[in-house]
Design a protein around this motif. Structure first.
Motif, PDB file in Angstrom:
ATOM      1  N   ARG A  76       0.764  -1.106  -0.011  1.00 45.92           N
ATOM      2  CA  ARG A  76      -0.036  -0.036  -0.020  1.00 45.92           C
ATOM      3  C   ARG A  76       0.936   1.201   0.049  1.00 45.92           C
ATOM      4  O   ARG A  76       0.757   2.093  -0.794  1.00 45.92           O
ATOM      5  CB  ARG A  76      -0.865  -0.101   1.219  1.00 45.92           C
ATOM      6  CG  ARG A  76      -1.754   1.319   1.244  1.00 45.92           C
ATOM      7  CD  ARG A  76      -2.700   1.156   2.389  1.00 45.92           C
ATOM      8  NE  ARG A  76      -3.942   0.116   1.945  1.00 45.92           N
ATOM      9  CZ  ARG A  76      -4.633  -0.256   2.921  1.00 45.92           C
ATOM     10  NH1 ARG A  76      -4.510  -0.291   4.229  1.00 45.92           N
ATOM     11  NH2 ARG A  76      -5.560  -1.280   2.179  1.00 45.92           N
ATOM     12  N   GLU A  77       1.797   1.287   0.664  1.00 46.55           N
ATOM     13  CA  GLU A  77       2.696   2.605   0.826  1.00 46.55           C
ATOM     14  C   GLU A  77       3.263   2.932  -0.549  1.00 46.55           C
ATOM     15  O   GLU A  77       3.707   3.770  -0.885  1.00 46.55           O
ATOM     16  CB  GLU A  77       3.773   2.402   2.064  1.00 46.55           C
ATOM     17  CG  GLU A  77       3.274   2.369   3.440  1.00 46.55           C
ATOM     18  CD  GLU A  77       3.376   1.021   3.892  1.00 46.55           C
ATOM     19  OE1 GLU A  77       3.843   0.018   3.419  1.00 46.55           O
ATOM     20  OE2 GLU A  77       2.467   0.807   4.741  1.00 46.55           O
ATOM     21  N   VAL A  78       3.860   1.767  -1.207  1.00 46.90           N
ATOM     22  CA  VAL A  78       4.614   1.681  -2.471  1.00 46.90           C
ATOM     23  C   VAL A  78       3.544   2.194  -3.451  1.00 46.90           C
ATOM     24  O   VAL A  78       3.774   3.129  -4.235  1.00 46.90           O
ATOM     25  CB  VAL A  78       5.044   0.319  -2.671  1.00 46.90           C
ATOM     26  CG1 VAL A  78       5.924   0.491  -4.218  1.00 46.90           C
ATOM     27  CG2 VAL A  78       6.309   0.115  -1.892  1.00 46.90           C
ATOM     28  N   ALA A  79       2.376   1.873  -3.459  1.00 45.46           N
ATOM     29  CA  ALA A  79       1.515   2.327  -4.390  1.00 45.46           C
ATOM     30  C   ALA A  79       1.062   3.789  -4.147  1.00 45.46           C
ATOM     31  O   ALA A  79       0.924   4.508  -5.252  1.00 45.46           O
ATOM     32  CB  ALA A  79       0.134   1.273  -4.427  1.00 45.46           C
ATOM     33  N   GLU A  80       0.840   3.953  -2.896  1.00 48.34           N
ATOM     34  CA  GLU A  80       0.609   5.459  -2.598  1.00 48.34           C
ATOM     35  C   GLU A  80       1.698   6.394  -2.992  1.00 48.34           C
ATOM     36  O   GLU A  80       1.530   7.457  -3.455  1.00 48.34           O
ATOM     37  CB  GLU A  80       0.178   5.657  -1.299  1.00 48.34           C
ATOM     38  CG  GLU A  80      -1.091   5.084  -0.937  1.00 48.34           C
ATOM     39  CD  GLU A  80      -1.325   4.942   0.657  1.00 48.34           C
ATOM     40  OE1 GLU A  80      -0.486   5.528   1.589  1.00 48.34           O
ATOM     41  OE2 GLU A  80      -2.382   4.836   1.135  1.00 48.34           O
ATOM     42  N   ALA A  83       1.636   6.861  -6.644  1.00 51.72           N
ATOM     43  CA  ALA A  83       0.421   7.913  -7.185  1.00 51.72           C
ATOM     44  C   ALA A  83       0.745   9.401  -6.671  1.00 51.72           C
ATOM     45  O   ALA A  83       0.732  10.269  -7.561  1.00 51.72           O
ATOM     46  CB  ALA A  83      -0.805   7.473  -6.448  1.00 51.72           C
ATOM     47  N   ALA A  84       1.569   9.500  -5.667  1.00 55.76           N
ATOM     48  CA  ALA A  84       2.022  10.890  -5.347  1.00 55.76           C
ATOM     49  C   ALA A  84       2.961  11.364  -6.154  1.00 55.76           C
ATOM     50  O   ALA A  84       2.917  12.461  -6.722  1.00 55.76           O
ATOM     51  CB  ALA A  84       2.396  11.021  -3.933  1.00 55.76           C
ATOM     52  N   ALA A  85       3.970  10.397  -6.829  1.00 55.49           N
ATOM     53  CA  ALA A  85       4.890  11.094  -7.450  1.00 55.49           C
ATOM     54  C   ALA A  85       4.503  11.324  -8.808  1.00 55.49           C
ATOM     55  O   ALA A  85       4.702  12.280  -9.496  1.00 55.49           O
ATOM     56  CB  ALA A  85       6.093   9.852  -7.741  1.00 55.49           C
ATOM     57  N   ALA A  86       3.612  10.698  -9.310  1.00 56.53           N
ATOM     58  CA  ALA A  86       2.975  10.909 -10.656  1.00 56.53           C
ATOM     59  C   ALA A  86       2.159  12.089 -10.631  1.00 56.53           C
ATOM     60  O   ALA A  86       2.324  12.894 -11.575  1.00 56.53           O
ATOM     61  CB  ALA A  86       1.928   9.841 -11.018  1.00 56.53           C
ATOM     62  N   ALA A  87       1.422  12.536  -9.647  1.00 54.95           N
ATOM     63  CA  ALA A  87       0.621  13.537  -9.344  1.00 54.95           C
ATOM     64  C   ALA A  87       1.606  14.818  -9.409  1.00 54.95           C
ATOM     65  O   ALA A  87       1.275  15.906  -9.848  1.00 54.95           O
ATOM     66  CB  ALA A  87      -0.131  13.629  -8.298  1.00 54.95           C
ATOM     67  N   GLU A  88       2.743  14.589  -8.649  1.00 59.34           N
ATOM     68  CA  GLU A  88       3.758  15.892  -8.563  1.00 59.34           C
ATOM     69  C   GLU A  88       4.379  16.047 -10.179  1.00 59.34           C
ATOM     70  O   GLU A  88       4.657  17.242 -10.371  1.00 59.34           O
ATOM     71  CB  GLU A  88       4.878  15.366  -7.725  1.00 59.34           C
ATOM     72  CG  GLU A  88       4.581  15.531  -6.214  1.00 59.34           C
ATOM     73  CD  GLU A  88       5.556  15.331  -5.327  1.00 59.34           C
ATOM     74  OE1 GLU A  88       6.707  15.179  -5.672  1.00 59.34           O
ATOM     75  OE2 GLU A  88       5.392  15.236  -4.311  1.00 59.34           O
TER      76      GLU A  88
END
Length: 133
Positions: A76-80, A83-88
Motif C-alpha cells: 500500500r505505501e509503495v502504491a501511494e 501515485a503521489a510522484a505521478a501527481a507531482e
C-alpha cells in the motif's frame, strides 16, 4: 463493644479512624521496595506484551507478503508513493492545482456532434428539420 464504640476509639475501619482524628499508621519500611518491585513487574509484563504483538504482526506481514507475491500486488505505501510522484510530475510546471482527469467522452465536442447525428437519423423528417434550425 459495638461498631460505633470501636470507630470512636480508633479500632474500626481505617477510614473511620482517620476521619475521627485517629493517628495514621506508620508506613511499612519495605513499602518502597515492594512498590519498586511491582513497577518492575509491570514494566516486564508490558515488554512481554509488546514482544508478543510484534511477533504476531511479523507473522501477519509475512502472510500479507505471500499474498502480494501470489497475486502480483504492490504494498500500500509503495502504491501511494507512486501515485503521489505521478501527481507531482504532472504539477511540476503548473502554477495552479493539477486538473482532475476527465473520462473519455466527456466534454468532447466532436463526439457530441456524432452522437447528435446518430440520434437525428432515427427522428422523423419534420423533427429533424426543427432541430437543425
Amino acid at each position: 463493644m459495638n461498631f460505633v464504640m470501636k470507630a470512636a476509639m480508633g479500632g474500626g475501619p481505617p477510614d473511620v479512624g482517620k476521619m475521627l482524628g485517629g493517628e495514621e499508621k506508620e508506613e511499612d519500611p519495605d513499602a518502597a521496595k515492594k512498590e519498586e518491585e511491582r513497577q518492575e513487574a509491570l514494566r516486564q509484563q508490558e515488554e512481554e506484551r509488546k514482544d508478543k504483538y510484534a511477533k504476531m504482526e511479523a507473522e501477519r506481514e509475512s502472510m500479507r507478503q505471500g499474498i502480494r507475491d501470489k497475486y502480483g500486488l504492490k504494498k500500500r505505501e509503495v502504491a501511494e508513493a507512486e501515485a503521489a510522484a505521478a501527481a507531482e510530475e504532472v504539477a511540476e510546471g503548473s502554477l495552479t492545482r493539477p486538473k482532475k482527469a476527465v473520462p473519455a467522452g466527456c466534454g468532447d465536442d466532436e463526439e457530441e456532434e456524432s452522437i447528435m447525428d446518430q440520434v437525428m437519423k432515427y427522428l422523423p423528417g419534420p423533427l429533424q428539420d426543427m432541430l437543425k434550425k
